[in-house]
Motif scaffolding. Structure first.
Motif, PDB file in Angstrom:
ATOM      1  N   PRO A 231      95.266  26.549   3.992  1.00 44.88           N
ATOM      2  CA  PRO A 231      95.295  26.239   5.430  1.00 44.88           C
ATOM      3  C   PRO A 231      96.697  26.290   6.018  1.00 44.88           C
ATOM      4  O   PRO A 231      97.664  25.866   5.380  1.00 44.88           O
ATOM      5  CB  PRO A 231      94.719  24.818   5.486  1.00 44.88           C
ATOM      6  CG  PRO A 231      93.900  24.687   4.250  1.00 44.88           C
ATOM      7  CD  PRO A 231      94.624  25.490   3.202  1.00 44.88           C
ATOM      8  N   LYS A 232      96.779  26.849   7.200  1.00 44.66           N
ATOM      9  CA  LYS A 232      98.006  26.980   7.992  1.00 44.66           C
ATOM     10  C   LYS A 232      98.966  28.043   7.462  1.00 44.66           C
ATOM     11  O   LYS A 232      99.952  28.361   8.136  1.00 44.66           O
ATOM     12  CB  LYS A 232      98.735  25.647   8.137  1.00 44.66           C
ATOM     13  CG  LYS A 232      97.924  24.582   8.859  1.00 44.66           C
ATOM     14  CD  LYS A 232      98.750  23.320   9.085  1.00 44.66           C
ATOM     15  CE  LYS A 232      97.932  22.262   9.800  1.00 44.66           C
ATOM     16  NZ  LYS A 232      98.712  21.040  10.086  1.00 44.66           N
ATOM     17  N   GLN A 233      98.709  28.579   6.257  1.00 46.87           N
ATOM     18  CA  GLN A 233      99.555  29.677   5.781  1.00 46.87           C
ATOM     19  C   GLN A 233      99.187  30.956   6.511  1.00 46.87           C
ATOM     20  O   GLN A 233      98.010  31.289   6.643  1.00 46.87           O
ATOM     21  CB  GLN A 233      99.399  29.889   4.281  1.00 46.87           C
ATOM     22  CG  GLN A 233     100.191  31.095   3.763  1.00 46.87           C
ATOM     23  CD  GLN A 233     100.118  31.256   2.269  1.00 46.87           C
ATOM     24  OE1 GLN A 233     100.233  30.267   1.531  1.00 46.87           O
ATOM     25  NE2 GLN A 233      99.924  32.470   1.798  1.00 46.87           N
ATOM     26  N   VAL A 234     100.183  31.673   6.971  1.00 46.01           N
ATOM     27  CA  VAL A 234      99.947  32.919   7.693  1.00 46.01           C
ATOM     28  C   VAL A 234      99.859  34.068   6.689  1.00 46.01           C
ATOM     29  O   VAL A 234     100.739  34.240   5.846  1.00 46.01           O
ATOM     30  CB  VAL A 234     101.071  33.199   8.711  1.00 46.01           C
ATOM     31  CG1 VAL A 234     100.783  34.497   9.464  1.00 46.01           C
ATOM     32  CG2 VAL A 234     101.193  32.035   9.689  1.00 46.01           C
ATOM     33  N   PHE A 235      98.777  34.823   6.780  1.00 42.16           N
ATOM     34  CA  PHE A 235      98.585  36.002   5.945  1.00 42.16           C
ATOM     35  C   PHE A 235      98.779  37.245   6.800  1.00 42.16           C
ATOM     36  O   PHE A 235      98.170  37.376   7.867  1.00 42.16           O
ATOM     37  CB  PHE A 235      97.171  36.041   5.358  1.00 42.16           C
ATOM     38  CG  PHE A 235      96.906  35.007   4.305  1.00 42.16           C
ATOM     39  CD1 PHE A 235      96.971  35.331   2.959  1.00 42.16           C
ATOM     40  CD2 PHE A 235      96.577  33.702   4.658  1.00 42.16           C
ATOM     41  CE1 PHE A 235      96.721  34.386   1.980  1.00 42.16           C
ATOM     42  CE2 PHE A 235      96.312  32.740   3.693  1.00 42.16           C
ATOM     43  CZ  PHE A 235      96.390  33.083   2.347  1.00 42.16           C
TER      44      PHE A 235
ATOM     45  N   ILE B  68      90.125  30.267  12.992  1.00 45.31           N
ATOM     46  CA  ILE B  68      90.998  31.364  12.561  1.00 45.31           C
ATOM     47  C   ILE B  68      91.891  31.738  13.736  1.00 45.31           C
ATOM     48  O   ILE B  68      91.413  32.137  14.800  1.00 45.31           O
ATOM     49  CB  ILE B  68      90.192  32.581  12.088  1.00 45.31           C
ATOM     50  CG1 ILE B  68      89.400  32.220  10.836  1.00 45.31           C
ATOM     51  CG2 ILE B  68      91.128  33.758  11.789  1.00 45.31           C
ATOM     52  CD1 ILE B  68      88.562  33.349  10.296  1.00 45.31           C
ATOM     53  N   GLU B  69      93.176  31.591  13.548  1.00 42.49           N
ATOM     54  CA  GLU B  69      94.143  31.822  14.613  1.00 42.49           C
ATOM     55  C   GLU B  69      94.945  33.098  14.357  1.00 42.49           C
ATOM     56  O   GLU B  69      95.236  33.440  13.200  1.00 42.49           O
ATOM     57  CB  GLU B  69      95.100  30.637  14.729  1.00 42.49           C
ATOM     58  CG  GLU B  69      94.420  29.317  15.038  1.00 42.49           C
ATOM     59  CD  GLU B  69      95.403  28.170  15.124  1.00 42.49           C
ATOM     60  OE1 GLU B  69      96.636  28.429  15.050  1.00 42.49           O
ATOM     61  OE2 GLU B  69      94.947  27.011  15.248  1.00 42.49           O
TER      62      GLU B  69
ATOM     63  N   PHE C  47      94.178  30.174   8.849  1.00 39.17           N
ATOM     64  CA  PHE C  47      93.082  29.220   8.998  1.00 39.17           C
ATOM     65  C   PHE C  47      93.678  27.856   9.312  1.00 39.17           C
ATOM     66  O   PHE C  47      94.582  27.393   8.625  1.00 39.17           O
ATOM     67  CB  PHE C  47      92.260  29.152   7.708  1.00 39.17           C
ATOM     68  CG  PHE C  47      91.162  28.118   7.725  1.00 39.17           C
ATOM     69  CD1 PHE C  47      89.887  28.450   8.096  1.00 39.17           C
ATOM     70  CD2 PHE C  47      91.440  26.810   7.365  1.00 39.17           C
ATOM     71  CE1 PHE C  47      88.869  27.503   8.119  1.00 39.17           C
ATOM     72  CE2 PHE C  47      90.429  25.833   7.377  1.00 39.17           C
ATOM     73  CZ  PHE C  47      89.146  26.185   7.755  1.00 39.17           C
ATOM     74  N   ASP C  48      93.144  27.197  10.360  1.00 41.67           N
ATOM     75  CA  ASP C  48      93.635  25.865  10.704  1.00 41.67           C
ATOM     76  C   ASP C  48      92.529  25.094  11.402  1.00 41.67           C
ATOM     77  O   ASP C  48      92.165  25.418  12.535  1.00 41.67           O
ATOM     78  CB  ASP C  48      94.875  25.972  11.598  1.00 41.67           C
ATOM     79  CG  ASP C  48      95.521  24.604  11.858  1.00 41.67           C
ATOM     80  OD1 ASP C  48      95.012  23.593  11.329  1.00 41.67           O
ATOM     81  OD2 ASP C  48      96.536  24.559  12.585  1.00 41.67           O
TER      82      ASP C  48
END
Length: 247
Positions: free
Chosen positions: A185-189, A229-230, A239-240
């Motif tokens: 969560p909150k990690q940007v891919f 999903i941002e 994902f947050d």
């Protein structure tokens, strides 16, 4: 693998037949959309991979994809598209294709994509089997790999829940995308990372593959709850659900 190649250009089919034989794959060929649907339905559980040209006589590729997805949500479909039909490429992915390869294409590239998708599916099957074994040894386990309280995901059943409601009709790639994003969560891919981790191949510049699947995944998420999903502009996706849980 047992392959169904749906392609009205017999020269392309004959060329790919030689490459399939080299891989010791069992390939069948359909040359129009109606024939393709009939061939698929006759042995629906036997196919390991579908390659599907968009421009077909009879039913076009989009219609064929819809017919196949009515029967199987899991058989991998690689669409073959012309370079100048970007909208068709995106639409094809939205209709259930796992990937696309643009024409004219290198047979080696197509074979590599097919191997990558098949390898990914085998890994998923092994993961599900392992999860089932682990679950059978622990009857008290709920079986959720990811559980944030608001969001839950079960790799064994290939189900995901948001606020207690199941996210409906997830395709294999949509589920894998959701699992990859929600596992951190909150990690940007980046799109490159998602192509590598979800599609299991190096980045080929086909960013629309990721974007189209994210679009469909978001539509299904919004049927049951708030968007989790941002987009991180210029970077990728994350994902947050922390804000949702706070509500």
């Amino acid at each position: 693998m047992k392959i169904l190649m749906i392609e009205d250009n017999k020269s392309v089919s004959e060329m790919m037949s030689m490459f399939f034989q080299k891989e010791n794959w069992d390939a069948s060929f359909a040359y129009d959309g109606n024939e393709a649907v009939d061939m698929f339905n006759e042995h629906a559980d036997d196919w390991d991979m579908i390659t599907l040209d968009l421009n077909l006589p009879g039913k076009d590729g989009m219609e064929v994809a819809k017919e196949i997805r009515k029967v199987s949500k899991t058989v991998p479909i690689i669409m073959l598209t012309a370079r100048d039909t970007e909208s068709d490429q995106v639409l094809g992915l939205e209709f259930g294709a796992d990937d696309y390869v643009t024409k004219p294409f290198s047979p080696i590239t197509l074979i590599a994509r097919m191997k990558a998708i098949h390898r990914r599916n085998e890994n998923i099957a092994e993961e599900v089997a392992k999860t089932n074994n682990d679950k059978s040894s622990d009857e008290t386990s709920e079986g959720f790999d990811i559980n944030t309280g608001y969001f839950k995901l079960n790799s064994s059943t290939r189900e995901a829940f948001l606020g207690g409601k199941e996210i409906p009709d997830l395709t294999p790639k949509e589920f894998d995308l959701l699992k990859t994003l929600s596992s951190k969560p909150k990690q940007v891919f980046s799109r490159e990372q998602l192509l590598e981790q979800v599609w299991d191949y190096d980045y080929f510049g086909e960013e629309r593959t990721v974007d189209a699947h994210i679009k469909k995944l978001r539509q299904k998420i919004e049927k049951v709850g708030p968007q989790v999903i941002e987009t991180v502009w210029g970077v990728g996706y994350k994902f947050d659900d922390s804000g949702v849980k706070a509500d």
